[in-house]
Design a protein around this motif. Sequence first.
Motif, PDB file in Angstrom:
ATOM      1  N   ALA A  43       0.244   9.933  14.266  1.00  0.00           N
ATOM      2  CA  ALA A  43      -0.857  10.277  13.198  1.00  0.00           C
ATOM      3  C   ALA A  43      -0.490  10.834  11.824  1.00  0.00           C
ATOM      4  O   ALA A  43       0.830  11.334  11.926  1.00  0.00           O
ATOM      5  N   ILE A  44      -1.411  11.005  10.987  1.00  0.00           N
ATOM      6  CA  ILE A  44      -1.058  11.421   9.713  1.00  0.00           C
ATOM      7  C   ILE A  44      -2.292  12.039   9.275  1.00  0.00           C
ATOM      8  O   ILE A  44      -3.589  11.557   9.345  1.00  0.00           O
ATOM      9  N   THR A  67       6.447   8.379   0.871  1.00  0.00           N
ATOM     10  CA  THR A  67       5.846   7.187   1.253  1.00  0.00           C
ATOM     11  C   THR A  67       6.160   7.514   2.903  1.00  0.00           C
ATOM     12  O   THR A  67       7.530   7.889   3.265  1.00  0.00           O
ATOM     13  N   PHE A  68       5.162   7.359   3.987  1.00  0.00           N
ATOM     14  CA  PHE A  68       5.258   7.693   5.277  1.00  0.00           C
ATOM     15  C   PHE A  68       4.814   6.348   5.862  1.00  0.00           C
ATOM     16  O   PHE A  68       3.747   5.517   5.774  1.00  0.00           O
ATOM     17  N   ASP A  69       5.641   5.702   6.724  1.00  0.00           N
ATOM     18  CA  ASP A  69       5.572   4.765   7.774  1.00  0.00           C
ATOM     19  C   ASP A  69       4.970   5.113   8.917  1.00  0.00           C
ATOM     20  O   ASP A  69       5.767   5.939   9.759  1.00  0.00           O
ATOM     21  N   VAL A  70       3.621   4.911   9.491  1.00  0.00           N
ATOM     22  CA  VAL A  70       3.233   5.498  10.440  1.00  0.00           C
ATOM     23  C   VAL A  70       3.014   4.455  11.559  1.00  0.00           C
ATOM     24  O   VAL A  70       2.462   3.540  11.126  1.00  0.00           O
ATOM     25  N   LEU A 107       1.270   1.635   9.603  1.00  0.00           N
ATOM     26  CA  LEU A 107       0.507   1.802   8.187  1.00  0.00           C
ATOM     27  C   LEU A 107       1.217   2.601   7.278  1.00  0.00           C
ATOM     28  O   LEU A 107       2.007   3.645   7.926  1.00  0.00           O
ATOM     29  N   ARG A 108       1.274   2.028   6.314  1.00  0.00           N
ATOM     30  CA  ARG A 108       2.147   2.921   5.187  1.00  0.00           C
ATOM     31  C   ARG A 108       1.147   3.668   4.365  1.00  0.00           C
ATOM     32  O   ARG A 108      -0.024   3.015   3.898  1.00  0.00           O
ATOM     33  N   VAL A 109       1.532   4.977   4.047  1.00  0.00           N
ATOM     34  CA  VAL A 109       0.808   5.997   3.568  1.00  0.00           C
ATOM     35  C   VAL A 109       1.517   6.362   2.475  1.00  0.00           C
ATOM     36  O   VAL A 109       2.586   6.939   2.470  1.00  0.00           O
TER      37      VAL A 109
END
Length: 120
Positions: free
Chosen positions: A82-83, A74-77, A66-68
């Motif tokens: 978790a984020i 930008t975070f690739d989770v 999941l990209r946030v």
Amino acid sequence: MPRLITKPSVVEAAGNKPKIIEEFIGRINSGTDQVSIARMTSPGGWIEPGQTPEFDEYTIVLKGLLRVTTKTDTFDVVAGEAIITYKGEWVQYSTPLSEGAEYMAICLPAFSPEMVHRDT
């Protein structure tokens, strides 16, 4: 007294491709406005409009990536991570890899279309 939730409600999702939202606890399925808990199944290449919600969102990725994206990062989770995103901050979710992603989203207070404030 405990209350058994035997099945989720499927909620319409925003974005460029069909995404499945199964709300177990929340305004629609259980009439709960304090918290919502939903399982999300997003196809590869899915992206939703950015939003500035009135709720904190706690997300746990079960499968895929999941990209946030925020205004600054930008975070690739990935699965097992978790984020947390916070109310009042702009955020955008996407699943850029072909396998898509499955994740749990917990919103405090519960998600509602009126509180998400999606970009137009």
